[in-house]
Write a protein that holds these residues in place. Structure first.
Motif, mmCIF file in Angstrom:
data_model
loop_
_atom_site.group_PDB
_atom_site.id
_atom_site.type_symbol
_atom_site.label_atom_id
_atom_site.label_comp_id
_atom_site.label_asym_id
_atom_site.label_seq_id
_atom_site.Cartn_x
_atom_site.Cartn_y
_atom_site.Cartn_z
ATOM 1 N N HIS A 49 0.920 -27.283 -16.020
ATOM 2 C CA HIS A 49 1.551 -27.094 -14.709
ATOM 3 C C HIS A 49 0.673 -26.236 -13.808
ATOM 4 C CE1 HIS A 49 4.756 -26.630 -11.793
ATOM 5 N NE2 HIS A 49 4.765 -25.313 -11.956
ATOM 6 N N ASP A 53 -2.531 -27.131 -10.306
ATOM 7 C CA ASP A 53 -2.678 -26.508 -8.990
ATOM 8 C C ASP A 53 -4.086 -26.011 -8.724
ATOM 9 O OD1 ASP A 53 0.008 -26.967 -8.515
ATOM 10 O OD2 ASP A 53 0.620 -24.949 -9.103
ATOM 11 N N ASP A 65 -0.642 -32.758 -13.898
ATOM 12 C CA ASP A 65 0.797 -32.859 -13.619
ATOM 13 C C ASP A 65 1.473 -33.798 -14.617
ATOM 14 O OD1 ASP A 65 0.996 -31.089 -11.444
ATOM 15 O OD2 ASP A 65 0.525 -32.656 -9.985
ATOM 16 N N SER A 95 10.497 -29.093 -10.176
ATOM 17 C CA SER A 95 9.151 -28.655 -9.817
ATOM 18 C C SER A 95 8.094 -29.609 -10.361
ATOM 19 C CB SER A 95 8.902 -27.244 -10.354
ATOM 20 O OG SER A 95 7.584 -26.841 -10.084
ATOM 21 N N ASN A 99 5.714 -31.920 -7.964
ATOM 22 C CA ASN A 99 4.255 -31.891 -8.022
ATOM 23 C C ASN A 99 3.678 -33.285 -8.224
ATOM 24 O OD1 ASN A 99 4.351 -29.154 -7.665
ATOM 25 N ND2 ASN A 99 3.831 -28.639 -9.768
#
Length: 157
Positions: A49, A53, A65, A95, A99
């Motif tokens: 996760h 990013d 992701d 979440s 994403n």
């Protein structure tokens, strides 16, 4: 329960937030290698996760992701609550799906983005009524607007 891997993940995330994205990416990638593809699901989900990013390309972000979503399917509430008693796996899903929706949108795959955004919306009720929940709900709204505009641009904070 003390969890050295979760502590190391948190330290890497803070490193990235402090501006050292390359260092954070390297630290998390090393943790991924240590944990392995079939290691503890909470560790895999968390590492993937946060690694997503920190990627420089949408394709790489999408890969991480997808790994995060894959790992959460192996995660139980009981395991998550060993780390933090308030955690529920279903509350991770908005979440993770948001994403994925956003990465697919930026990659130009609007149909897949819509699919993941709809899945994120289905689980919004699992989010707490706090700043985190508000942030994810606002992210869903921003992603929905960007998707309706068929925008491939990153979302603005």
């Amino acid at each position: 329960m003390s969890d050295d891997t979760m502590i190391a993940i948190g330290q890497a995330v803070e490193r990235g937030r402090a501006g050292d994205q390359a260092g954070a990416r390297l630290a998390l990638a090393e943790l991924w290698e240590t944990v392995g593809d079939h290691g503890d699901a909470l560790h895999r989900c968390s590492i993937a996760h946060y690694l997503a990013d920190l990627q420089e390309s949408v394709a790489d972000e999408l890969l991480w992701d997808q790994r995060a979503l894959g790992a959460v399917t192996d995660l139980s509430d009981e395991r998550a609550q060993q780390f933090n008693t308030s955690l529920q796996v279903r509350a991770f899903l908005p979440s993770l799906r948001l994403n994925l929706a956003d990465a697919h949108r930026r990659a130009g795959d609007f149909a897949e983005a819509r699919h993941h955004l709809a899945a994120a919306v289905e689980d919004l009720d699992a989010l707490p009524q706090d700043d985190y929940g508000a942030m994810i709900r606002a992210g869903v709204d921003k992603a929905r607007a960007a998707l309706e505009a068929r925008s491939k641009e990153p979302l603005k904070p």
